[in-house]
Write a protein that holds these residues in place. Structure first.
Motif, PDB file in Angstrom:
ATOM      1  N   ARG A   3      15.699  20.965 -47.462  1.00  0.00           N
ATOM      2  CA  ARG A   3      16.187  19.459 -47.822  1.00  0.00           C
ATOM      3  C   ARG A   3      17.574  19.525 -47.828  1.00  0.00           C
ATOM      4  O   ARG A   3      18.413  20.443 -47.684  1.00  0.00           O
ATOM      5  CB  ARG A   3      16.181  19.236 -49.305  1.00  0.00           C
ATOM      6  CG  ARG A   3      14.771  18.983 -49.836  1.00  0.00           C
ATOM      7  CD  ARG A   3      14.748  18.501 -51.081  1.00  0.00           C
ATOM      8  NE  ARG A   3      13.296  17.977 -51.522  1.00  0.00           N
ATOM      9  CZ  ARG A   3      13.103  17.441 -52.767  1.00  0.00           C
ATOM     10  NH1 ARG A   3      13.946  17.281 -53.806  1.00  0.00           N
ATOM     11  NH2 ARG A   3      11.688  17.100 -53.122  1.00  0.00           N
ATOM     12  N   ARG A   4      18.021  18.369 -47.163  1.00  0.00           N
ATOM     13  CA  ARG A   4      19.709  18.148 -46.708  1.00  0.00           C
ATOM     14  C   ARG A   4      19.924  17.677 -48.052  1.00  0.00           C
ATOM     15  O   ARG A   4      19.563  16.883 -48.589  1.00  0.00           O
ATOM     16  CB  ARG A   4      19.543  16.982 -45.607  1.00  0.00           C
ATOM     17  CG  ARG A   4      19.211  17.643 -44.459  1.00  0.00           C
ATOM     18  CD  ARG A   4      19.283  16.495 -43.338  1.00  0.00           C
ATOM     19  NE  ARG A   4      20.738  15.931 -43.131  1.00  0.00           N
ATOM     20  CZ  ARG A   4      21.138  15.111 -42.553  1.00  0.00           C
ATOM     21  NH1 ARG A   4      20.386  14.238 -42.093  1.00  0.00           N
ATOM     22  NH2 ARG A   4      22.296  14.840 -42.203  1.00  0.00           N
ATOM     23  N   ARG A   5      21.150  18.262 -48.356  1.00  0.00           N
ATOM     24  CA  ARG A   5      21.781  17.834 -49.714  1.00  0.00           C
ATOM     25  C   ARG A   5      22.825  16.411 -49.286  1.00  0.00           C
ATOM     26  O   ARG A   5      23.464  16.469 -48.185  1.00  0.00           O
ATOM     27  CB  ARG A   5      22.784  18.829 -50.181  1.00  0.00           C
ATOM     28  CG  ARG A   5      22.063  20.034 -50.807  1.00  0.00           C
ATOM     29  CD  ARG A   5      22.950  21.102 -51.331  1.00  0.00           C
ATOM     30  NE  ARG A   5      23.819  20.567 -52.412  1.00  0.00           N
ATOM     31  CZ  ARG A   5      24.446  21.578 -53.098  1.00  0.00           C
ATOM     32  NH1 ARG A   5      24.489  22.857 -52.726  1.00  0.00           N
ATOM     33  NH2 ARG A   5      25.394  20.881 -54.021  1.00  0.00           N
ATOM     34  N   ALA A   6      22.666  15.496 -49.878  1.00  0.00           N
ATOM     35  CA  ALA A   6      23.439  14.345 -49.843  1.00  0.00           C
ATOM     36  C   ALA A   6      25.140  14.696 -50.381  1.00  0.00           C
ATOM     37  O   ALA A   6      25.092  15.429 -51.186  1.00  0.00           O
ATOM     38  CB  ALA A   6      23.074  13.238 -50.660  1.00  0.00           C
ATOM     39  N   LYS A   7      26.022  14.151 -49.460  1.00  0.00           N
ATOM     40  CA  LYS A   7      27.181  14.192 -49.610  1.00  0.00           C
ATOM     41  C   LYS A   7      27.603  13.458 -51.127  1.00  0.00           C
ATOM     42  O   LYS A   7      27.204  12.575 -50.907  1.00  0.00           O
ATOM     43  CB  LYS A   7      28.027  13.889 -48.488  1.00  0.00           C
ATOM     44  CG  LYS A   7      27.813  15.057 -47.370  1.00  0.00           C
ATOM     45  CD  LYS A   7      28.838  14.700 -46.320  1.00  0.00           C
ATOM     46  CE  LYS A   7      28.883  15.481 -45.016  1.00  0.00           C
ATOM     47  NZ  LYS A   7      29.814  15.250 -44.040  1.00  0.00           N
ATOM     48  N   ALA A   8      28.362  13.988 -51.717  1.00  0.00           N
ATOM     49  CA  ALA A   8      28.974  13.360 -53.200  1.00  0.00           C
ATOM     50  C   ALA A   8      29.951  12.451 -52.449  1.00  0.00           C
ATOM     51  O   ALA A   8      30.684  12.790 -51.718  1.00  0.00           O
ATOM     52  CB  ALA A   8      29.380  14.412 -53.966  1.00  0.00           C
ATOM     53  N   SER A   9      29.581  11.283 -53.376  1.00  0.00           N
ATOM     54  CA  SER A   9      30.900  10.010 -53.057  1.00  0.00           C
ATOM     55  C   SER A   9      31.943  10.713 -53.725  1.00  0.00           C
ATOM     56  O   SER A   9      32.216  11.307 -54.844  1.00  0.00           O
ATOM     57  CB  SER A   9      30.318   8.750 -53.911  1.00  0.00           C
ATOM     58  OG  SER A   9      29.312   8.440 -53.264  1.00  0.00           O
ATOM     59  N   PRO A  10      33.456  10.388 -52.911  1.00  0.00           N
ATOM     60  CA  PRO A  10      34.596  10.858 -53.385  1.00  0.00           C
ATOM     61  C   PRO A  10      34.811  10.082 -54.864  1.00  0.00           C
ATOM     62  O   PRO A  10      34.365   9.074 -55.048  1.00  0.00           O
ATOM     63  CB  PRO A  10      35.744  10.238 -52.499  1.00  0.00           C
ATOM     64  CG  PRO A  10      34.698   9.377 -51.264  1.00  0.00           C
ATOM     65  CD  PRO A  10      33.341   9.703 -51.767  1.00  0.00           C
ATOM     66  N   THR A  11      35.662  10.806 -55.844  1.00  0.00           N
ATOM     67  CA  THR A  11      36.063  10.420 -56.821  1.00  0.00           C
ATOM     68  C   THR A  11      36.991   9.304 -56.788  1.00  0.00           C
ATOM     69  O   THR A  11      37.789   9.261 -55.725  1.00  0.00           O
ATOM     70  CB  THR A  11      36.513  11.589 -57.631  1.00  0.00           C
ATOM     71  OG1 THR A  11      38.002  11.967 -56.984  1.00  0.00           O
ATOM     72  CG2 THR A  11      35.624  12.796 -57.803  1.00  0.00           C
ATOM     73  N   ALA A  12      37.452   8.517 -57.717  1.00  0.00           N
ATOM     74  CA  ALA A  12      38.303   7.523 -57.671  1.00  0.00           C
ATOM     75  C   ALA A  12      39.741   8.126 -57.401  1.00  0.00           C
ATOM     76  O   ALA A  12      40.478   7.564 -56.628  1.00  0.00           O
ATOM     77  CB  ALA A  12      38.157   6.483 -59.190  1.00  0.00           C
ATOM     78  N   GLY A  40      31.535   6.707 -42.666  1.00  0.00           N
ATOM     79  CA  GLY A  40      30.595   5.873 -42.073  1.00  0.00           C
ATOM     80  C   GLY A  40      29.727   5.335 -42.938  1.00  0.00           C
ATOM     81  O   GLY A  40      28.891   4.600 -42.670  1.00  0.00           O
ATOM     82  N   ARG A  41      30.002   5.704 -44.392  1.00  0.00           N
ATOM     83  CA  ARG A  41      28.934   5.131 -45.581  1.00  0.00           C
ATOM     84  C   ARG A  41      29.830   4.007 -46.225  1.00  0.00           C
ATOM     85  O   ARG A  41      31.056   4.318 -46.504  1.00  0.00           O
ATOM     86  CB  ARG A  41      28.770   5.996 -46.158  1.00  0.00           C
ATOM     87  CG  ARG A  41      27.678   6.922 -45.703  1.00  0.00           C
ATOM     88  CD  ARG A  41      27.268   8.052 -46.655  1.00  0.00           C
ATOM     89  NE  ARG A  41      28.245   8.605 -47.479  1.00  0.00           N
ATOM     90  CZ  ARG A  41      28.094   9.139 -48.734  1.00  0.00           C
ATOM     91  NH1 ARG A  41      26.912   9.132 -49.310  1.00  0.00           N
ATOM     92  NH2 ARG A  41      29.245   9.604 -49.331  1.00  0.00           N
ATOM     93  N   PRO A  42      29.324   2.883 -46.569  1.00  0.00           N
ATOM     94  CA  PRO A  42      29.988   1.883 -47.349  1.00  0.00           C
ATOM     95  C   PRO A  42      30.110   2.412 -48.915  1.00  0.00           C
ATOM     96  O   PRO A  42      29.189   3.201 -49.283  1.00  0.00           O
ATOM     97  CB  PRO A  42      29.171   0.741 -47.474  1.00  0.00           C
ATOM     98  CG  PRO A  42      28.027   1.210 -47.015  1.00  0.00           C
ATOM     99  CD  PRO A  42      28.027   2.264 -46.238  1.00  0.00           C
ATOM    100  N   LEU A  43      31.215   2.178 -49.520  1.00  0.00           N
ATOM    101  CA  LEU A  43      31.523   2.811 -50.881  1.00  0.00           C
ATOM    102  C   LEU A  43      32.378   1.597 -51.566  1.00  0.00           C
ATOM    103  O   LEU A  43      33.395   1.111 -51.193  1.00  0.00           O
ATOM    104  CB  LEU A  43      32.339   4.076 -50.861  1.00  0.00           C
ATOM    105  CG  LEU A  43      32.615   4.695 -51.960  1.00  0.00           C
ATOM    106  CD1 LEU A  43      31.146   5.184 -52.774  1.00  0.00           C
ATOM    107  CD2 LEU A  43      33.365   5.995 -51.916  1.00  0.00           C
TER     108      LEU A  43
END
Length: 83
Positions: A3-12, A40-43
């Motif tokens: 399984r590919r691990r999803a990258k965690a979103s950056p913290t505030a 490349g992902r919207p956040l």
């Protein structure tokens, strides 16, 4: 199966200094939302500012208020005439 691990979103905190734009207007004394492109992902983060900011305003993160909320400052008008 791998399984590919999803990258965690950056913290505030990690977003301080990042530029984005307002997608939900920020009223005086209240919160709106700001959209960023990270890898490349919207956040999107909840955001407040010292002055009201309209839809489309270009902003930079000045501080983290919580893990999911930031404070932003206006960057100025865009070259294409957007606020």
């Amino acid at each position: 199966m791998l399984r590919r691990r999803a990258k965690a979103s950056p913290t505030a905190d990690a977003m301080v200094g990042a530029a984005g734009h307002v997608v939900t207007p920020i009223p005086r004394g209240g919160y709106g939302e700001v959209l960023f492109s990270v890898g490349g992902r919207p956040l999107k983060y909840a955001a407040r500012a010292h002055t009201p900011l309209a839809l489309g305003a270009r902003v930079r993160v000045s501080s983290a208020l919580s893990p999911s909320a930031i404070e932003v400052a206006r960057l100025g008008p865009a070259a294409d005439g957007c606020p």
